[in-house]
Design a protein around this motif. Structure first.
Motif, PDB file in Angstrom:
ATOM      1  N   GLY A 181       0.822  -1.204   0.000  1.00 21.82           N
ATOM      2  CA  GLY A 181       0.000   0.000   0.000  1.00 21.82           C
ATOM      3  C   GLY A 181       0.858   1.256   0.000  1.00 21.82           C
ATOM      4  N   LYS A 182       0.180   2.383  -0.225  1.00 23.74           N
ATOM      5  CA  LYS A 182       0.887   3.671  -0.199  1.00 23.74           C
ATOM      6  C   LYS A 182       0.669   4.224   1.205  1.00 23.74           C
ATOM      7  CE  LYS A 182       0.769   7.783  -3.061  1.00 23.74           C
ATOM      8  NZ  LYS A 182      -0.113   8.447  -4.019  1.00 23.74           N
ATOM      9  N   LEU A 183       1.527   3.795   2.142  1.00 19.67           N
ATOM     10  CA  LEU A 183       1.233   4.009   3.555  1.00 19.67           C
ATOM     11  C   LEU A 183       1.381   5.465   3.977  1.00 19.67           C
ATOM     12  CD1 LEU A 183       2.841   0.919   5.321  1.00 19.67           C
ATOM     13  CD2 LEU A 183       0.690   1.123   4.091  1.00 19.67           C
ATOM     14  N   ASN A 184       0.391   5.938   4.690  1.00 18.61           N
ATOM     15  CA  ASN A 184       0.464   7.251   5.312  1.00 18.61           C
ATOM     16  C   ASN A 184       0.721   6.991   6.794  1.00 18.61           C
ATOM     17  OD1 ASN A 184       0.018   9.777   6.371  1.00 18.61           O
ATOM     18  ND2 ASN A 184      -2.223   9.630   6.207  1.00 18.61           N
ATOM     19  N   LEU A 185       1.965   7.128   7.228  1.00 17.09           N
ATOM     20  CA  LEU A 185       2.318   6.719   8.597  1.00 17.09           C
ATOM     21  C   LEU A 185       1.964   7.809   9.613  1.00 17.09           C
ATOM     22  CD1 LEU A 185       5.650   4.809   8.011  1.00 17.09           C
ATOM     23  CD2 LEU A 185       3.418   3.862   8.563  1.00 17.09           C
ATOM     24  N   CYS A 186       0.695   8.140   9.685  1.00 13.94           N
ATOM     25  CA  CYS A 186       0.244   9.105  10.684  1.00 13.94           C
ATOM     26  C   CYS A 186       0.025   8.359  12.005  1.00 13.94           C
ATOM     27  CB  CYS A 186      -1.041   9.765  10.217  1.00 13.94           C
ATOM     28  SG  CYS A 186      -2.326   8.568   9.921  1.00 13.94           S
ATOM     29  N   SER A 187      -0.307   9.108  13.062  1.00 11.52           N
ATOM     30  CA  SER A 187      -0.441   8.477  14.383  1.00 11.52           C
ATOM     31  C   SER A 187      -1.471   7.356  14.371  1.00 11.52           C
ATOM     32  CB  SER A 187      -0.841   9.517  15.427  1.00 11.52           C
ATOM     33  OG  SER A 187      -0.045  10.656  15.290  1.00 11.52           O
ATOM     34  N   ALA A 188      -2.613   7.589  13.684  1.00 13.96           N
ATOM     35  CA  ALA A 188      -3.664   6.564  13.658  1.00 13.96           C
ATOM     36  C   ALA A 188      -3.133   5.284  13.029  1.00 13.96           C
ATOM     37  CB  ALA A 188      -4.875   7.072  12.886  1.00 13.96           C
TER      38      ALA A 188
END
Lengths: 569, 185
Positions: A340-347
């Motif tokens: 996936g195109k990971l969005n490594l935000c806190s959530a």
């Protein structure tokens, strides 16, 4: 990022007084649940820190031994009945379920408010029992021990558990009816967000299992206050029957505490991986399977209670079978994130930590399900490690992931990402430092629920205690971030994460009664990556154009009945 | 996708406001109280089931059941009582049929009152029986479990009584007696 065109000219902000009133708005009740339960989490956390401080040294030198028993009893009771269950089912369930299925509110708004308002007074009652000496027989409250220690506190504990159970039954009833009957017409069960599936499975457990706990509490209360002898061996009673009745609820309670978190994670991972969920139906139906199997495994808590061999065999196998639907979920989550195109935000960080920590807790669960192994580690710190990996590494990480993900929707404000990541790192490190060594301690034979221990366990216990202090500190950045952002954080758009479930189609925070127009389902809840996902355009006919994970070519007007008949003919 | 367009530059959901206004759709959602009530009954019966199973579990694990010294239970009065209670199920069904098929409020109210009278007879019988049992809640395990497993269900009938009275007043051709009927069974 483009701002979503708001459906309302201005966003209505709920006045703060509303949160202290007998509001029947499911969003207000959801936030009431979340805030109340978080307060109890902090209280339960303080009790845990006192327990860990006592355990920092092998001697019993910090609090009297009786007080130690009271501390761990109340810690567990508060964390289970006043933090995890109310925040996951009451909090997220209330806020999200009606929004996700396009409903205006829950099926029974007043019942919903009553269910919530049972919680603060009951919690207060339990806390007040500290003045008379609270329950100290462990959260399992096994007789005959519970009949001979701190009678007044035990009576309050029984009353508290009955009241919280009643609240839980009311909530379960409300969710089941809401999910089954209040979906927008175009949403079939198989087009529901996975959190709603999880809540459906959870509600069934609340409705079926909780009354049996109430029954057990009534009988225990009679033994304690009237002098009957249901569970008192000196009067001819049988304490093992209590254990059966207690675990008939309390094992499913584990699933009540983890299934909604499974649901939250199934929502969060696809959004931040920008990929369709892998195996929608497998995840949905495995929730139902877990719910059913969860009802027939309770006696694995009683392998050392003189349970006959043939029964132990049944419960061992049934328990291990639960690893199958749970494993299906874990593999599906990994496959969702994979590539996936990971969005490594806190959530997302909390979401991925959830999966990895839960795998550890799940695997040690399969270990303790095995009778020969369990006989050795029963009532040792191995079990304490296992249950905290499930309930903290699982449920609490899930709650945090959910809070970071839906905070913008709940409050209309964005949380600060930097402090979110600080919170994540501290929680992750503190958690593992605190609970990973407990596996070793348990295997070496350190008993749980005892204030003193062999000095050879001292070093690892000190590591656990330091870890628990880091955990305590870790809540501060979250608390400050949440309060600060709620008061003056940057405004959140309707859909800051570009999610496809219905709650993101209404302004943040959603107006009273949620949707100005009844939402129209145009795309499946996880159809990320398709061009159609970028824009939802109008359709006069409220029909669903696409299913979860459907391929792009199916996105076309549903064929008419005649056309289908022709094809079939 | 017919009648719609995809504009990748605008990465947001845009749900149309041309759909039916919410008020039209939502304000009249079907009455869910009946379904909710049935779900509640399932849950409530789990409480009774738990108590009954506890009774049988005690019975299985206790070597001598009922324990020595327990006075013999009289069977005739409770037998009659049970027959009255069970037959009242048919009577309340008649009340429901009267209102559903014929819209006859008078008959329905009559049958409903007969049901309540039968229920009351049962309760009076129970009170009489309990006074003459020869054992109390704390006599022994048999007595305690007997009184709890037996007492809880019928005390729930007492809780239902005020609701029933309210329903008799409110009987109308449009109101179903189904919830009362299911609770009664």
């Amino acid at each position: 990022m483009t701002q979503a065109p708001a459906l309302h000219s201005e966003v209505e902000v709920t006045p703060w007084r509303e949160y202290f009133s007998f509001s029947t708005d499911h969003k207000v009740i959801g936030i009431q649940y979340l805030v109340t339960s978080f307060v109890f989490y902090l209280i339960g956390g303080v009790l845990a820190e006192l327990v860990r401080t006592e355990l920092a040294t092998p001697q019993s030198d910090f609090v009297p031994r009786e007080t130690y028993n009271e501390l761990f009893t109340m810690h567990a009771t508060i964390m289970i009945f006043l933090w995890i269950i109310p925040s996951l089912t009451g909090g997220f369930g209330n806020f999200l379920v009606p929004l996700m299925i396009g409903a205006r509110d829950m099926a029974f708004p007043k019942l919903n408010a009553i269910a919530f308002w049972l919680i603060p007074p009951t919690g207060l009652l339990l806390l007040l029992s500290f003045f008379v000496g609270p329950a100290s027989a462990g959260w399992t409250s096994y007789p005959p021990l519970s009949l001979i220690t701190n009678k007044a506190g035990e009576a309050i504990w029984i009353a508290g558990v009955i009241l919280l159970g009643t609240s839980s039954i009311m909530a379960g009833l409300n969710f089941l009816v809401t999910i089954l009957k209040m979906r927008i017409p175009s949403m079939s069960l198989n087009q529901m967000p996975l959190f709603c599936w999880a809540m459906m499975a959870t509600s069934a457990l609340q409705l079926i299992a909780t009354p049996v706990l109430t029954g057990a509490m009534v009988l225990l209360g009679f033994d304690l206050l009237v002098g009957t002898a249901f569970f008192n061996p000196t009067g001819g009673g049988d304490p093992i029957v209590y254990q059966h009745m207690f675990w008939f609820y309390s094992h499913p309670a584990v699933y009540i505490m983890i299934l909604p978190a499974f649901g939250l994670i199934s929502e969060i991972l696809p959004v931040h991986a920008r990929k369709p969920i892998f195996g929608y139906q497998a995840i949905a139906y495995s929730s139902i399977a877990i719910s059913f199997l969860g009802l027939i495994v309770w006696a694995h808590h009683m392998f050392t209670s003189g349970t006959p061999d043939w029964l132990r065999m049944f419960f061992m196998i049934a328990t291990m079978v639960i690893a199958v639907p749970t494993g299906i979920k874990v593999f599906s989550w990994v496959a969702t994130v994979w590539g996936g195109k990971l969005n490594l935000c806190s959530a997302m960080l909390f979401g991925m930590a959830f999966v990895s920590m839960f795998v550890i807790g799940g695997l040690s669960g399969v270990m303790v399900a095995s009778v020969p192994f369990d006989i050795h580690v029963h009532d040792t710190y191995f079990v304490v490690a296992h249950l905290h990996y499930v309930l903290f590494g699982g449920s609490v990480f899930g709650i945090y992931a959910g809070l970071y993900h839906w905070f913008p929707k709940m409050t209309g404000r964005m949380l600060n990402e930097f402090w979110g990541k600080v919170h994540f790192v501290l929680t992750f490190v503190g958690f593992n430092l605190c609970f990973l060594p407990m596996h070793v301690l348990g295997l070496q034979g350190m008993n749980r629920r005892i204030a003193e221990y062999d000095p050879k366990f001292a070093t690892l216990n000190m590591v656990c205690t330091i870890g628990s202090y880091i955990l305590a500190v870790s809540t501060l950045p979250f608390l400050i971030n949440a309060i600060w952002s709620w008061l003056g954080g940057p405004q959140a758009s309707a859909n800051p994460w570009r999610g496809l479930t219905l709650e993101w189609t209404t302004p943040s925070p959603p107006p009273v009664e949620n949707f100005e127009v009844e939402p129209v389902l145009l795309i499946g809840p996880y159809d990320y990556g398709r061009p159609e996902a970028l824009v939802m355009t109008s359709a006069a006919n409220p029909s669903l154009m696409g299913k979860p994970n459907s391929k792009a070519e199916t996105v076309q007007p549903l064929p008419s009945r005649e056309a289908e008949d022709k094809e079939g003919g | 996708m017919q009648g719609s367009s995809v504009n990748p530059s605008q990465g947001e959901l845009n749900y149309s406001a041309t759909a039916t206004p919410a008020a039209d759709h939502h304000s009249e959602h079907p009455d869910l109280r009946l379904f909710g009530f049935i779900v509640f009954l399932v849950s409530e019966s789990m409480l009774f089931l738990g108590l009954f199973v506890a009774y049988f579990a005690f019975r299985v694990v206790t070597p001598l059941w009922p324990p020595a010294g327990t006075p013999e239970l009289e069977l005739i009065l409770p037998g009659i009582n049970t027959i009255i209670l069970l037959s009242s199920s048919f009577v309340i069904h008649r009340a429901d049929t009267a209102i559903k098929e014929k819209g006859d409020v008078k008959a329905a109210r009559g049958w409903f009152l007969v049901t309540m009278a039968m229920g009351a007879t049962f309760l009076v019988g129970q009170v009489y029986e309990y006074q003459h049992l020869g054992f109390g809640l704390t006599t022994n395990l048999f007595a305690s479990t007997f009184l709890c497993a037996d007492g809880f269900p019928w005390s729930s009938c007492i809780c239902g009584a005020p609701v029933d009275v309210r329903c008799v007043m409110a009987i109308s051709p449009t109101r179903s007696l189904f919830p009362n009927q299911s609770f009664w069974h």
